[in-house]
Motif scaffolding. Structure first.
Motif, PDB file in Angstrom:
ATOM      1  N   MET A   1      17.713  23.385-113.177  1.00  0.00           N
ATOM      2  CA  MET A   1      16.699  24.235-112.561  1.00  0.00           C
ATOM      3  C   MET A   1      16.805  25.645-113.140  1.00  0.00           C
ATOM      4  O   MET A   1      17.909  26.184-113.252  1.00  0.00           O
ATOM      5  CB  MET A   1      16.914  24.280-111.045  1.00  0.00           C
ATOM      6  N   HIS A   2      15.656  26.245-113.497  1.00  0.00           N
ATOM      7  CA  HIS A   2      15.662  27.620-113.995  1.00  0.00           C
ATOM      8  C   HIS A   2      14.968  28.538-112.987  1.00  0.00           C
ATOM      9  O   HIS A   2      13.870  28.240-112.505  1.00  0.00           O
ATOM     10  CB  HIS A   2      14.967  27.758-115.345  1.00  0.00           C
ATOM     11  N   GLU A  17      24.027  39.916-110.256  1.00  0.00           N
ATOM     12  CA  GLU A  17      24.706  39.311-111.401  1.00  0.00           C
ATOM     13  C   GLU A  17      26.140  38.916-111.048  1.00  0.00           C
ATOM     14  O   GLU A  17      26.682  37.943-111.584  1.00  0.00           O
ATOM     15  CB  GLU A  17      24.689  40.256-112.594  1.00  0.00           C
ATOM     16  N   ALA A  18      26.749  39.668-110.126  1.00  0.00           N
ATOM     17  CA  ALA A  18      28.094  39.314-109.664  1.00  0.00           C
ATOM     18  C   ALA A  18      28.062  38.166-108.659  1.00  0.00           C
ATOM     19  O   ALA A  18      28.974  37.332-108.624  1.00  0.00           O
ATOM     20  CB  ALA A  18      28.769  40.539-109.028  1.00  0.00           C
ATOM     21  N   LEU A  19      27.003  38.097-107.854  1.00  0.00           N
ATOM     22  CA  LEU A  19      26.933  37.119-106.772  1.00  0.00           C
ATOM     23  C   LEU A  19      26.417  35.748-107.204  1.00  0.00           C
ATOM     24  O   LEU A  19      26.883  34.716-106.705  1.00  0.00           O
ATOM     25  CB  LEU A  19      26.027  37.639-105.658  1.00  0.00           C
ATOM     26  N   LEU A  20      25.435  35.723-108.086  1.00  0.00           N
ATOM     27  CA  LEU A  20      24.740  34.465-108.357  1.00  0.00           C
ATOM     28  C   LEU A  20      25.652  33.346-108.872  1.00  0.00           C
ATOM     29  O   LEU A  20      25.483  32.196-108.451  1.00  0.00           O
ATOM     30  CB  LEU A  20      23.561  34.712-109.303  1.00  0.00           C
ATOM     31  N   PRO A  21      26.621  33.626-109.739  1.00  0.00           N
ATOM     32  CA  PRO A  21      27.507  32.522-110.150  1.00  0.00           C
ATOM     33  C   PRO A  21      28.299  31.934-108.975  1.00  0.00           C
ATOM     34  O   PRO A  21      28.664  30.752-109.009  1.00  0.00           O
ATOM     35  CB  PRO A  21      28.445  33.186-111.173  1.00  0.00           C
ATOM     36  N   LYS A  22      28.542  32.739-107.941  1.00  0.00           N
ATOM     37  CA  LYS A  22      29.262  32.233-106.762  1.00  0.00           C
ATOM     38  C   LYS A  22      28.376  31.320-105.918  1.00  0.00           C
ATOM     39  O   LYS A  22      28.876  30.519-105.123  1.00  0.00           O
ATOM     40  CB  LYS A  22      29.764  33.401-105.920  1.00  0.00           C
ATOM     41  N   ALA A  26      28.414  28.230-112.488  1.00  0.00           N
ATOM     42  CA  ALA A  26      28.370  28.910-113.789  1.00  0.00           C
ATOM     43  C   ALA A  26      26.994  28.738-114.431  1.00  0.00           C
ATOM     44  O   ALA A  26      26.323  27.722-114.250  1.00  0.00           O
ATOM     45  CB  ALA A  26      29.454  28.361-114.705  1.00  0.00           C
ATOM     46  N   GLN A  27      26.588  29.772-115.146  1.00  0.00           N
ATOM     47  CA  GLN A  27      25.290  29.740-115.843  1.00  0.00           C
ATOM     48  C   GLN A  27      25.197  28.496-116.728  1.00  0.00           C
ATOM     49  O   GLN A  27      26.075  28.226-117.553  1.00  0.00           O
ATOM     50  CB  GLN A  27      25.151  31.004-116.685  1.00  0.00           C
ATOM     51  N   GLY A  28      24.121  27.712-116.499  1.00  0.00           N
ATOM     52  CA  GLY A  28      23.893  26.527-117.308  1.00  0.00           C
ATOM     53  C   GLY A  28      24.626  25.282-116.852  1.00  0.00           C
ATOM     54  O   GLY A  28      24.568  24.254-117.533  1.00  0.00           O
ATOM     55  N   GLU A  29      25.314  25.345-115.697  1.00  0.00           N
ATOM     56  CA  GLU A  29      26.101  24.194-115.235  1.00  0.00           C
ATOM     57  C   GLU A  29      25.723  23.767-113.816  1.00  0.00           C
ATOM     58  O   GLU A  29      26.548  23.876-112.903  1.00  0.00           O
ATOM     59  CB  GLU A  29      27.591  24.510-115.329  1.00  0.00           C
ATOM     60  N   PRO A  30      24.533  23.239-113.575  1.00  0.00           N
ATOM     61  CA  PRO A  30      23.456  22.983-114.533  1.00  0.00           C
ATOM     62  C   PRO A  30      22.350  24.037-114.489  1.00  0.00           C
ATOM     63  O   PRO A  30      21.455  24.015-115.312  1.00  0.00           O
ATOM     64  CB  PRO A  30      22.912  21.638-114.043  1.00  0.00           C
ATOM     65  N   HIS A  31      22.386  24.933-113.494  1.00  0.00           N
ATOM     66  CA  HIS A  31      21.255  25.831-113.265  1.00  0.00           C
ATOM     67  C   HIS A  31      21.319  27.046-114.182  1.00  0.00           C
ATOM     68  O   HIS A  31      22.395  27.516-114.564  1.00  0.00           O
ATOM     69  CB  HIS A  31      21.228  26.277-111.798  1.00  0.00           C
ATOM     70  N   VAL A 215      17.660  21.570-103.486  1.00  0.00           N
ATOM     71  CA  VAL A 215      16.385  20.850-103.544  1.00  0.00           C
ATOM     72  C   VAL A 215      15.987  20.575-104.982  1.00  0.00           C
ATOM     73  O   VAL A 215      15.426  19.540-105.323  1.00  0.00           O
ATOM     74  CB  VAL A 215      15.287  21.650-102.813  1.00  0.00           C
ATOM     75  N   GLY A 216      16.284  21.548-105.873  1.00  0.00           N
ATOM     76  CA  GLY A 216      15.868  21.413-107.262  1.00  0.00           C
ATOM     77  C   GLY A 216      16.785  20.553-108.117  1.00  0.00           C
ATOM     78  O   GLY A 216      16.495  20.295-109.279  1.00  0.00           O
ATOM     79  N   SER A 217      17.900  20.111-107.526  1.00  0.00           N
ATOM     80  CA  SER A 217      18.870  19.325-108.322  1.00  0.00           C
ATOM     81  C   SER A 217      18.381  17.886-108.515  1.00  0.00           C
ATOM     82  O   SER A 217      17.709  17.332-107.675  1.00  0.00           O
ATOM     83  CB  SER A 217      20.223  19.328-107.629  1.00  0.00           C
TER      84      SER A 217
END
Length: 217
Positions: A1-2, A17-22, A26-31, A215-217
């Motif tokens: 999902m992008h 940018e600090a929160l979203l990986p939490k 991780a970016q691209g894994e898969p989102h 939902v997007g997974s």
């Protein structure tokens, strides 16, 4: 999902940018996602079909056009818009935002999340992170804050952790307020723990983003 993430200023972008990986992994894994900082919140235009002035980069002024554009762009699954409520009534503001999104017709799935009164409320929501970043924070000032209240949130935080407090920042004038808020995001943001945060508006951000990618997974 992008996901495309829109926020009203540079400090908000640094915080996300600090929160979203939490929240996403991780970016691209898969989102995957991209964050976009604007130069202020602005206001919802009366004419939602107006193009606005893209050079000014004011978020709400541009939002109708942005959502229409995202709706026509392949590979964008959702848009997240993160805003401060400032002095607005949060419920009324959310109704207006949802109406704007609905009017964009072919726009993508759009999630709005609102900090009460400002994103600095989310630092207060995790006192452990805040005091780890600023060990000399004035505890008596921190204790004056009522979570997610409209009270001059960033000013109170400045009074707790910045030499001279909010008075010194305001006296110096722009660009110092923006620079200080970016510093807070860079120092406190990486230490925030989503499950520990007691801010109700942060909880809505956390839970909404997790549902979105689930939902997007």
């Amino acid at each position: 999902m992008h996901i495309e993430v829109l926020v009203e200023d540079a400090s908000g972008e640094k915080l996300l940018e600090a929160l979203l990986p939490k929240l996403f992994g991780a970016q691209g894994e898969p989102h995957t996602w991209r964050t976009h900082a604007y130069k202020g919140i602005g206001r919802i235009p009366k004419n939602l079909n107006a193009g606005g002035d893209p050079a000014k980069r004011i978020l709400l002024d541009q939002l109708p056009k942005l959502l229409r554009g995202y709706g026509k762009t392949p590979g964008i699954d959702a848009v997240v818009v993160v805003l401060d409520s400032d002095r607005r009534d949060c419920a009324d503001f959310l109704v207006e935002l949802k109406a704007l999104a609905a009017s964009s017709n072919a726009g993508p799935n759009t999630l709005f999340r609102i900090a009460i009164e400002e994103m600095e409320a989310w630092y207060f929501g995790d006192r452990q992170a805040l005091t780890m970043a600023y060990p000399k924070a004035k505890v008596d000032v921190l204790q004056r804050y009522t979570q997610d209240s409209v009270c001059g949130t960033w000013e109170l935080l400045a009074d707790a952790i910045y030499p001279g407090g909010s008075v010194a920042i305001k006296k110096a004038g722009w660009p110092l307020p923006g620079q200080i808020k970016c510093e807070w995001a860079e120092r406190i943001g990486p230490l925030l723990e989503p499950e520990r945060n007691v801010s109700p508006s942060f909880g809505k951000l956390r839970d909404g983003l997790r549902r979105l990618v689930s939902v997007g997974s």
